[in-house]
Write an enzyme that holds these catalytic residues in place. Sequence first.
Site, mmCIF file in Angstrom:
data_model
loop_
_atom_site.group_PDB
_atom_site.id
_atom_site.type_symbol
_atom_site.label_atom_id
_atom_site.label_comp_id
_atom_site.label_asym_id
_atom_site.label_seq_id
_atom_site.Cartn_x
_atom_site.Cartn_y
_atom_site.Cartn_z
ATOM 1 N N ASP A 25 25.481 -40.445 10.108
ATOM 2 C CA ASP A 25 24.642 -39.671 10.993
ATOM 3 C C ASP A 25 23.917 -39.714 12.075
ATOM 4 O O ASP A 25 23.660 -41.833 12.052
ATOM 5 C CB ASP A 25 23.693 -38.473 10.453
ATOM 6 N N SER A 26 23.734 -39.400 13.346
ATOM 7 C CA SER A 26 22.682 -40.592 14.723
ATOM 8 C C SER A 26 21.226 -40.344 13.825
ATOM 9 O O SER A 26 20.667 -40.781 14.700
ATOM 10 C CB SER A 26 22.521 -39.696 15.786
ATOM 11 N N CYS A 70 25.799 -28.328 13.666
ATOM 12 C CA CYS A 70 25.462 -29.556 13.422
ATOM 13 C C CYS A 70 24.335 -29.707 12.185
ATOM 14 O O CYS A 70 23.864 -28.669 11.817
ATOM 15 C CB CYS A 70 23.963 -29.635 14.973
ATOM 16 N N THR A 71 24.278 -30.777 11.624
ATOM 17 C CA THR A 71 24.083 -30.793 10.389
ATOM 18 C C THR A 71 23.217 -30.649 10.608
ATOM 19 O O THR A 71 22.349 -31.383 8.878
ATOM 20 C CB THR A 71 24.504 -32.378 9.656
ATOM 21 N N HIS A 72 22.010 -30.716 10.890
ATOM 22 C CA HIS A 72 20.300 -30.982 11.417
ATOM 23 C C HIS A 72 19.743 -28.479 10.843
ATOM 24 O O HIS A 72 19.194 -28.415 9.532
ATOM 25 C CB HIS A 72 19.215 -30.852 12.543
ATOM 26 N N GLU A 105 13.262 -33.156 13.128
ATOM 27 C CA GLU A 105 12.452 -33.777 13.423
ATOM 28 C C GLU A 105 11.603 -34.092 13.673
ATOM 29 O O GLU A 105 10.661 -35.043 13.060
ATOM 30 C CB GLU A 105 13.516 -34.595 14.525
ATOM 31 N N THR A 139 28.155 -34.482 17.043
ATOM 32 C CA THR A 139 28.309 -35.166 18.628
ATOM 33 C C THR A 139 29.113 -36.236 18.189
ATOM 34 O O THR A 139 30.602 -35.983 19.229
ATOM 35 C CB THR A 139 27.225 -35.705 18.600
ATOM 36 N N CYS A 184 28.375 -35.999 11.593
ATOM 37 C CA CYS A 184 27.645 -36.019 13.148
ATOM 38 C C CYS A 184 28.841 -35.748 13.904
ATOM 39 O O CYS A 184 29.513 -36.166 14.224
ATOM 40 C CB CYS A 184 26.796 -36.898 13.485
ATOM 41 N N TYR A 243 21.937 -37.931 20.467
ATOM 42 C CA TYR A 243 23.112 -38.303 20.126
ATOM 43 C C TYR A 243 23.837 -37.294 21.615
ATOM 44 O O TYR A 243 24.636 -37.209 22.183
ATOM 45 C CB TYR A 243 24.494 -38.921 19.221
#
Length: 276
Positions: free
Chosen positions: A12-13, A194-196, A160, A77, A75, A44
């Site tokens: 992942d980024s 999005c994995t976040h 984040e 992206t 990820c 990303y």
Amino acid sequence: MQTEKGPIGVFDSGYGGLTVLKEITALLPQYNYIYLGDNARTPYGSRSFETVYYYTLQCVEWFFKKGCSLVILACNTASAKALRTIQQKNLPIIAPNKRVLGVIRPSAELIGSFSKTKHIGIMGTQGTVNSQSYPLEIQKYFPDVRVWQQACPMWVPLIENSEHMNAGADYFVKKYTQQLLAQNAAIDTILLACTHYPLLYHKIEAALPSHIQVIMQGGIVANSLQNYLLRHPEIEEKCTKNGVQSFFTTDDSAIFEQQAGLFYGQPIQAWQIEIS
């Protein structure tokens, strides 16, 4: 001839892929996994196709040097902007016996079956939305489904910076969900692409009408990986099985360890590496 064995790589980024790895290890705990977050070069989502492809390829090559025969781009992206080129252009030359998989196709294969109205919303980074990967992939499996997309540029920074549980995050959750539903009121299923975003799941759900279901990718990707390994014994036999997970980052390992627990659900120990 002895088969080279190694862990399954998960990329992942940044931190988001840990939400996918968490689901994968819950379903398939027997395998060894190696996780890499390219935190030094995140995000990303706002970068060009060329840059995301170049960064992702560098990281995939790092996994191969670590002995991985299978790498999951956890990820969206990277899956949208780099996966196909890596699969078609690079793998046949640099590693014809290794495989790189993404998160978009497994999600696209299932998401249409959740919707009754055949109207689906996709919430993702600007890069994922611009790539048009989800509408194109979903169309292959569900030609009668219509897809509406909404970029959510503030969600990853909020998460984040550990601001996602605060009241300030409510404003941006409400803003983007309303913008999506303003495009089409018939949407009854939303995919968090999005994995976040699973870290905002409860706020997103609370901001939506009760009849709209919100789908996260982690479980879908984990089940897809399980099926892939069953269908491809030639790859499965190259995966080591000691139930060990290792974590790496391209940025400060102490900072990574502090944040990672939030996504992975338990403390981890990480090592910093340089990608060259």
